[in-house]
Write a protein that holds these residues in place. Structure first.
Motif, PDB file in Angstrom:
ATOM      1  N   ALA A 200      -6.797   9.170  -7.708  1.00  0.00           N
ATOM      2  CA  ALA A 200      -5.771  10.202  -7.572  1.00  0.00           C
ATOM      3  C   ALA A 200      -6.434  11.572  -7.591  1.00  0.00           C
ATOM      4  O   ALA A 200      -7.220  11.883  -8.496  1.00  0.00           O
ATOM      5  CB  ALA A 200      -4.750  10.086  -8.700  1.00  0.00           C
TER       6      ALA A 200
ATOM      7  N   TYR B 189       0.838  -1.207   0.000  1.00  0.00           N
ATOM      8  CA  TYR B 189       0.000   0.000   0.000  1.00  0.00           C
ATOM      9  C   TYR B 189       0.871   1.254   0.000  1.00  0.00           C
ATOM     10  O   TYR B 189       0.663   2.172  -0.805  1.00  0.00           O
ATOM     11  CB  TYR B 189      -0.923  -0.028   1.219  1.00  0.00           C
ATOM     12  CG  TYR B 189      -1.749   1.221   1.406  1.00  0.00           C
ATOM     13  CD1 TYR B 189      -2.959   1.388   0.743  1.00  0.00           C
ATOM     14  CD2 TYR B 189      -1.311   2.246   2.244  1.00  0.00           C
ATOM     15  CE1 TYR B 189      -3.715   2.541   0.905  1.00  0.00           C
ATOM     16  CE2 TYR B 189      -2.060   3.400   2.415  1.00  0.00           C
ATOM     17  CZ  TYR B 189      -3.259   3.534   1.744  1.00  0.00           C
ATOM     18  OH  TYR B 189      -3.997   4.685   1.897  1.00  0.00           O
ATOM     19  N   ARG B 190       1.845   1.285   0.903  1.00  0.00           N
ATOM     20  CA  ARG B 190       2.713   2.465   0.992  1.00  0.00           C
ATOM     21  C   ARG B 190       3.533   2.655  -0.287  1.00  0.00           C
ATOM     22  O   ARG B 190       3.732   3.785  -0.748  1.00  0.00           O
ATOM     23  CB  ARG B 190       3.644   2.340   2.203  1.00  0.00           C
ATOM     24  CG  ARG B 190       2.960   2.576   3.536  1.00  0.00           C
ATOM     25  CD  ARG B 190       3.963   2.686   4.652  1.00  0.00           C
ATOM     26  NE  ARG B 190       4.620   1.409   4.917  1.00  0.00           N
ATOM     27  CZ  ARG B 190       4.167   0.515   5.787  1.00  0.00           C
ATOM     28  NH1 ARG B 190       3.066   0.749   6.478  1.00  0.00           N
ATOM     29  NH2 ARG B 190       4.812  -0.608   5.973  1.00  0.00           N
TER      30      ARG B 190
ATOM     31  N   THR C 258      -3.950  10.546  -2.787  1.00  0.00           N
ATOM     32  CA  THR C 258      -4.571   9.320  -3.308  1.00  0.00           C
ATOM     33  C   THR C 258      -5.445   8.689  -2.230  1.00  0.00           C
ATOM     34  O   THR C 258      -5.252   8.924  -1.032  1.00  0.00           O
ATOM     35  CB  THR C 258      -3.513   8.301  -3.757  1.00  0.00           C
ATOM     36  OG1 THR C 258      -2.676   7.978  -2.637  1.00  0.00           O
ATOM     37  CG2 THR C 258      -2.669   8.833  -4.902  1.00  0.00           C
ATOM     38  N   HIS C 259      -6.372   7.857  -2.671  1.00  0.00           N
ATOM     39  CA  HIS C 259      -7.197   7.085  -1.756  1.00  0.00           C
ATOM     40  C   HIS C 259      -7.850   5.949  -2.540  1.00  0.00           C
ATOM     41  O   HIS C 259      -7.668   5.826  -3.750  1.00  0.00           O
ATOM     42  CB  HIS C 259      -8.271   7.959  -1.084  1.00  0.00           C
ATOM     43  CG  HIS C 259      -9.125   8.707  -2.068  1.00  0.00           C
ATOM     44  ND1 HIS C 259      -8.852   9.989  -2.470  1.00  0.00           N
ATOM     45  CD2 HIS C 259     -10.256   8.350  -2.740  1.00  0.00           C
ATOM     46  CE1 HIS C 259      -9.763  10.398  -3.327  1.00  0.00           C
ATOM     47  NE2 HIS C 259     -10.629   9.413  -3.507  1.00  0.00           N
TER      48      HIS C 259
ATOM     49  N   ILE D  38      -6.791   2.889  -8.170  1.00  0.00           N
ATOM     50  CA  ILE D  38      -6.586   3.900  -7.151  1.00  0.00           C
ATOM     51  C   ILE D  38      -7.211   5.214  -7.614  1.00  0.00           C
ATOM     52  O   ILE D  38      -7.299   5.476  -8.816  1.00  0.00           O
ATOM     53  CB  ILE D  38      -5.069   4.093  -6.872  1.00  0.00           C
ATOM     54  CG1 ILE D  38      -4.840   4.938  -5.619  1.00  0.00           C
ATOM     55  CG2 ILE D  38      -4.361   4.707  -8.067  1.00  0.00           C
ATOM     56  CD1 ILE D  38      -3.387   4.958  -5.149  1.00  0.00           C
TER      57      ILE D  38
ATOM     58  N   HIS E  72     -12.248  12.059   2.328  1.00  0.00           N
ATOM     59  CA  HIS E  72     -11.651  12.458   1.048  1.00  0.00           C
ATOM     60  C   HIS E  72     -12.769  12.858   0.085  1.00  0.00           C
ATOM     61  O   HIS E  72     -13.955  12.775   0.409  1.00  0.00           O
ATOM     62  CB  HIS E  72     -10.782  11.345   0.465  1.00  0.00           C
ATOM     63  CG  HIS E  72     -11.512  10.046   0.211  1.00  0.00           C
ATOM     64  ND1 HIS E  72     -12.357   9.860  -0.852  1.00  0.00           N
ATOM     65  CD2 HIS E  72     -11.514   8.882   0.902  1.00  0.00           C
ATOM     66  CE1 HIS E  72     -12.833   8.630  -0.820  1.00  0.00           C
ATOM     67  NE2 HIS E  72     -12.356   8.010   0.242  1.00  0.00           N
TER      68      HIS E  72
ATOM     69  N   LYS F 297       1.118   3.962  -3.117  1.00  0.00           N
ATOM     70  CA  LYS F 297       0.668   5.316  -2.773  1.00  0.00           C
ATOM     71  C   LYS F 297       1.816   6.318  -2.955  1.00  0.00           C
ATOM     72  O   LYS F 297       1.632   7.386  -3.556  1.00  0.00           O
ATOM     73  CB  LYS F 297       0.171   5.322  -1.329  1.00  0.00           C
ATOM     74  CG  LYS F 297      -0.387   6.663  -0.848  1.00  0.00           C
ATOM     75  CD  LYS F 297      -0.896   6.544   0.579  1.00  0.00           C
ATOM     76  CE  LYS F 297      -1.369   7.878   1.127  1.00  0.00           C
ATOM     77  NZ  LYS F 297      -2.578   8.381   0.445  1.00  0.00           N
ATOM     78  N   LYS F 298       2.993   5.981  -2.470  1.00  0.00           N
ATOM     79  CA  LYS F 298       4.153   6.873  -2.598  1.00  0.00           C
ATOM     80  C   LYS F 298       4.526   7.069  -4.060  1.00  0.00           C
ATOM     81  O   LYS F 298       4.872   8.179  -4.488  1.00  0.00           O
ATOM     82  CB  LYS F 298       5.337   6.288  -1.820  1.00  0.00           C
ATOM     83  CG  LYS F 298       6.584   7.152  -1.850  1.00  0.00           C
ATOM     84  CD  LYS F 298       7.709   6.514  -1.045  1.00  0.00           C
ATOM     85  CE  LYS F 298       8.972   7.364  -1.114  1.00  0.00           C
ATOM     86  NZ  LYS F 298      10.087   6.738  -0.351  1.00  0.00           N
TER      87      LYS F 298
ATOM     88  N   LEU G  38      -7.319   2.710  -2.718  1.00  0.00           N
ATOM     89  CA  LEU G  38      -6.449   1.756  -3.411  1.00  0.00           C
ATOM     90  C   LEU G  38      -6.964   0.336  -3.198  1.00  0.00           C
ATOM     91  O   LEU G  38      -7.204  -0.088  -2.064  1.00  0.00           O
ATOM     92  CB  LEU G  38      -5.013   1.868  -2.896  1.00  0.00           C
ATOM     93  CG  LEU G  38      -4.024   0.794  -3.388  1.00  0.00           C
ATOM     94  CD1 LEU G  38      -3.868   0.862  -4.902  1.00  0.00           C
ATOM     95  CD2 LEU G  38      -2.673   0.945  -2.702  1.00  0.00           C
TER      96      LEU G  38
ATOM     97  N   ASP H  66     -11.406   0.909   4.144  1.00  0.00           N
ATOM     98  CA  ASP H  66     -10.061   0.750   3.615  1.00  0.00           C
ATOM     99  C   ASP H  66      -9.719  -0.733   3.583  1.00  0.00           C
ATOM    100  O   ASP H  66     -10.193  -1.509   4.397  1.00  0.00           O
ATOM    101  CB  ASP H  66      -9.063   1.624   4.395  1.00  0.00           C
ATOM    102  CG  ASP H  66      -8.328   0.959   5.507  1.00  0.00           C
ATOM    103  OD1 ASP H  66      -7.664  -0.036   5.238  1.00  0.00           O
ATOM    104  OD2 ASP H  66      -8.363   1.486   6.638  1.00  0.00           O
TER     105      ASP H  66
ATOM    106  N   GLU I 209       1.843   9.404  -5.733  1.00  0.00           N
ATOM    107  CA  GLU I 209       1.883  10.762  -5.201  1.00  0.00           C
ATOM    108  C   GLU I 209       3.203  11.478  -5.472  1.00  0.00           C
ATOM    109  O   GLU I 209       3.316  12.683  -5.222  1.00  0.00           O
ATOM    110  CB  GLU I 209       1.605  10.731  -3.692  1.00  0.00           C
ATOM    111  CG  GLU I 209       0.178  10.311  -3.352  1.00  0.00           C
ATOM    112  CD  GLU I 209      -0.086  10.263  -1.861  1.00  0.00           C
ATOM    113  OE1 GLU I 209       0.875  10.481  -1.086  1.00  0.00           O
ATOM    114  OE2 GLU I 209      -1.241  10.002  -1.464  1.00  0.00           O
TER     115      GLU I 209
END
Length: 415
Positions: free
Chosen positions: A288, A253-254, A269-270, A286, A353, A257-258, A272, A408, A261
């Motif tokens: 964006a 996930y990280r 982002t959210h 995902i 979000h 997302k990284k 995912l 999530d 972004e």
């Protein structure tokens, strides 16, 4: 997605020199381009090597233990022998599963055949369970009608050799399995460690008989059976999770997302979601967030570039949905910050979000998604949005919240 793991033949990890040297020899001589594990062909070669080695080792151990069991008239030794035979069958299934999983995508299976490997591991677990039930039945019969044991030193030596072989085979499969993220090879490792324990228990029963003259063979056989069955349940659990659909690994996930972004023009982002179609075969979607005052074609161009580079750099088929967000209107930004502050005090595990504000003369609509942990009960999931709406109305009676509840899909880190 492939993991960044140490080289399987590097010698690190605290294993003995002989185990490392044997693993190094087999990998170097039988796997071409062994370091390029992201290639499906290389990954398959790892699986084939592990399967062939497993078949050879287990057939050899079955023959030796079966002969010893007949001579000693020991149900625990014989049970251990047939457990090795089932392991050889499991290696055959592993071989077939890995080879079938290699098949490329086709019209009926556009994401490939990678999940066949999980199915193969599940079949292995059923075989292990069946063998365990059989051992349990035979051992209970042995307790009811004990047979005389015939202790021989050579039998203990052979069983010690069996422990050494299974220990090496388990570590061999674990090392290669981690390298290519293989559920089948992890299952073989678990099964091999179970064999080490059960064979050790068999030796204990023989030595106990030698010292005391008391026959505990049947009781040890029950212990062997229970350990084998427990291993089968564990393998089934591990392989069912990706087939049913497991939560996203927090590290994955990280990483995604990284990655998304990191591009200019992406505000956040959210939502995912990652779909696993077998080891090294994943697709993800995902949302964006992009500034709402930027030309849509420019934002679309950025999104396209991210999707292409995700395929190249992460080996991931990524689909991105654009969400326009307000980045300049201070009134909207302040309202959102206030809503986030209130939510943090209400429940820090939740987030919001897709925040939009529609201004009216007598009413201001706050439209947003609220992410609530999926493990919350239904009453809590329904009550949190209502409570947030009430608290925002205290800030300004004109606020009317239109909240969409989201969940999530990230796995909780293990404690």
């Amino acid at each position: 997605m492939p993991e960044s793991l140490p080289d399987p033949i590097s010698g690190s990890g605290g294993t003995s020199g002989k185990i490392v040297k044997m693993t190094e020899f087999l990998v170097r001589h039988f796997i071409k381009d062994y370091k390029d594990v992201e290639k499906i062909s290389v990954r398959t070669a790892y699986g084939v090597l592990a399967s062939i080695v497993g078949i050879f080792c287990n057939v050899f151990l079955f023959a030796v233990k079966f002969a010893v069991g007949l001579v000693l008239r020991s149900v625990s030794v014989t049970a251990d022998a047939f457990n090795n035979l089932s392991d050889a069958g499991s290696s055959v299934i592993s071989f077939v599963g890995v080879k079938m999983a290699e098949k490329p995508a086709d019209r009926d299976h556009p994401f490939g055949h990678g999940r066949i490997e999980y199915i193969a591991a599940l079949v292995v677990s059923f075989i292990v369970l069946e063998v365990g039930f059989t051992f349990l039945k035979d051992s209970i019969g042995k307790i009811r009608t004990p047979e005389e044991l015939n202790f021989q030193t050579i039998s203990v030596v052979i069983l010690l050799l069996s422990i050494a072989v299974k220990l090496w085979l388990g570590l061999f499969n674990r090392k290669l399995g981690k390298k290519i993220n293989s559920k089948v090879m992890e299952a073989v490792f678990t099964d091999s460690m179970g064999d080490v324990i059960t064979t050790g228990a068999t030796i204990v029963s023989l030595l106990f008989f030698r010292i005391t003259g008391i026959n505990i063979d049947g009781f040890v056989g029950v212990g062997v059976a229970l350990v084998v069955m427990w291993a089968g349940v564990g393998i089934a659990k591990d392989t069912l999770e990706p087939l049913i659909g497991e939560a996203i690994d927090p590290e994955v996930y990280r990483q995604i997302k990284k990655f998304v972004e990191s591009y200019d023009g992406i505000e956040g982002t959210h939502d995912l979601i990652v779909h696993n179609y077998g080891p090294g075969r994943s697709m993800a979607s995902i949302h964006a967030e992009v500034p709402n005052d930027v030309d849509i074609e420019k934002s679309h161009e950025i999104i396209d570039r991210i999707e292409r580079e995700a395929a190249r750099q992460l080996d991931l088929f990524l689909v991105i949905h654009m969400d326009p967000v307000e980045t300049r209107d201070e009134r909207v930004i302040q309202i959102r910050k206030k809503a986030e502050q209130i939510l943090k005090e209400l429940d820090p595990a939740c987030s919001i979000h897709d925040f939009r504000v529609v201004h009216g003369r007598d009413q201001i609509n706050l439209i947003f998604d609220m992410v609530i942990p999926i493990e919350y009960d239904e009453k809590t999931r329904e009550g949190l949005p209502v409570r947030l709406s009430e608290l925002l109305k205290i800030v300004d009676p004109r606020y009317e919240c239109v909240i969409t509840v989201d969940y999530d899909y990230v796995a909780k880190p293990e404690e």
